[in-house]
Motif scaffolding. Structure first.
Motif, PDB file in Angstrom:
ATOM      1  N   ARG A  75       0.771  -1.169  -0.047  1.00 58.55           N
ATOM      2  CA  ARG A  75      -0.070  -0.019   0.232  1.00 58.55           C
ATOM      3  C   ARG A  75       0.899   1.234   0.133  1.00 58.55           C
ATOM      4  NH1 ARG A  75      -3.395  -3.519   3.252  1.00 58.55           N
ATOM      5  NH2 ARG A  75      -5.378  -3.635   2.175  1.00 58.55           N
TER       6      ARG A  75
ATOM      7  N   GLU B 238      -7.511  -7.462  -4.564  1.00 57.89           N
ATOM      8  CA  GLU B 238      -8.770  -7.040  -5.099  1.00 57.89           C
ATOM      9  C   GLU B 238      -8.621  -5.393  -4.961  1.00 57.89           C
ATOM     10  OE1 GLU B 238     -13.633  -6.669  -4.012  1.00 57.89           O
ATOM     11  OE2 GLU B 238     -12.392  -7.926  -2.555  1.00 57.89           O
ATOM     12  N   GLU B 239      -8.119  -5.044  -4.055  1.00 61.36           N
ATOM     13  CA  GLU B 239      -7.649  -3.476  -4.040  1.00 61.36           C
ATOM     14  C   GLU B 239      -6.991  -2.842  -5.071  1.00 61.36           C
ATOM     15  OE1 GLU B 239      -5.498  -0.337  -0.803  1.00 61.36           O
ATOM     16  OE2 GLU B 239      -6.296  -2.439  -0.128  1.00 61.36           O
ATOM     17  N   HIS B 240      -5.894  -3.730  -5.456  1.00 64.50           N
ATOM     18  CA  HIS B 240      -4.937  -3.312  -6.510  1.00 64.50           C
ATOM     19  C   HIS B 240      -5.318  -3.521  -7.765  1.00 64.50           C
ATOM     20  CE1 HIS B 240      -2.617  -1.609  -3.405  1.00 64.50           C
ATOM     21  NE2 HIS B 240      -1.845  -2.423  -3.159  1.00 64.50           N
TER      22      HIS B 240
ATOM     23  N   ASN C  10      -7.914  -9.317  -0.220  1.00 65.25           N
ATOM     24  CA  ASN C  10      -8.513  -8.206  -0.205  1.00 65.25           C
ATOM     25  C   ASN C  10      -7.375  -7.001  -0.731  1.00 65.25           C
ATOM     26  OD1 ASN C  10     -10.991  -9.067   1.082  1.00 65.25           O
ATOM     27  ND2 ASN C  10     -10.446  -8.559   3.012  1.00 65.25           N
TER      28      ASN C  10
END
Length: 285
Positions: free
Chosen positions: A123, A231-233, A228
């Protein structure tokens, strides 16, 4: 396997520890204690550009991420086949701040490593790229698995060659019971604890079902975080990611699953990044 000048600096820095009083330099001169101290200080005080850890080709920063990935190593230099997530973030931060750099290539060849620190680093890498606006490619040359994929999927584009190995989006831990081995050696271990759950899972005592269940809960929790993150990236649902069951895939299948964005030769992939970097430069004029 080091360049001669790097060996000189290394030996000079460790002179006191390994009992070296003088050093014959590669140019034929003899370095005494004060000379070696000065050379060691040069390694510490060298300009940042010489110590930043990444390579530069034109206006592209190439950030190496090869070997076993671990939480913290400090500095920017790999150590004994290990690379720290903190090192990767430090190199990326320096490249994003460097105005002469227009694009970043994370060159990855790793089967992964520690779970600790991987998601936070991913992140952080994403945030640095968004802040600078510079294009970032992750190039699997030729393995990007497990936590290495967690790092790579933070990039704008994830690429590999036709022999690339991608995925292994899962989590594991191994619990070893050494009781029988200790018995064979005639050793008897008594564990004294305050708190009945303290240090459960040690290899010197039987693994109780509730202890195994506790570790399974931890692994499942981390897997949820991993899915997750992808999925976010990448925009792939966490459910679909978990449906892959932690398996790894060759390039074509990885592309079919949207785990990567393209397949090509290193030269072709680098060329695409150069084009993206050129557009970035033009946007800054």
């Amino acid at each position: 396997m080091l360049r001669p000048e790097k060996i000189e600096m290394l030996v000079a820095a460790l002179a006191d520890r390994i009992g070296i009083a003088k050093l014959e330099a590669i140019d034929g001169t003899t370095l005494g204690a004060l000379d070696m101290q000065r050379k060691a200080e040069e390694a510490i005080t060298a300009p940042r550009r010489d110590r930043q850890g990444f390579y530069v080709s034109g206006d592209i920063a190439i950030i190496p991420a090869s070997g076993t990935l671990v939480h913290k190593l400090g500095g920017v230099d790999p150590y004994s086949g290990m690379v720290g997530y903190d090192q990767i973030v430090t190199m990326a931060d320096a490249a994003h701040r460097d105005e002469s750099i227009s694009g970043l290539m994370m060159e990855v060849d790793s089967g992964g490593g520690e779970a600790a620190g991987a998601f936070e680093a991913s992140r952080r890498l994403r945030a640095l790229a968004r802040k600078s606006g510079k294009p970032v490619f992750a190039f699997a040359n030729e393995m990007m698995c497990s936590s290495a994929y967690a790092i790579g999927c933070s990039a704008d584009m994830v690429m590999t060659t036709d022999m690339g190995i991608i995925g292994s989006i899962g989590v594991w831990m191994a619990l070893v019971n050494q009781e029988r081995a200790l018995d064979m050696q005639g050793l008897d271990v008594t564990v004294i604890r305050a708190g009945k759950r303290k240090a459960k899972g040690m290899s010197v005592e039987e693994l109780e079902p509730e202890t195994v269940a506790k570790f399974q809960e931890s692994v499942d929790y981390t897997w949820d975080l991993f899915a997750n993150l992808v999925e976010e990236h990448r925009g792939i649902s966490a459910e679909k990611i978990k449906g892959l069951e932690g398996d790894w895939f060759h390039a074509e299948k990885a592309l079919e699953l949207d785990l990567i964005d393209g397949i090509g030769s290193p030269e072709a992939i680098f060329g695409l990044l150069r084009e993206a970097a050129s557009k970035y430069r033009a946007s800054r004029l």
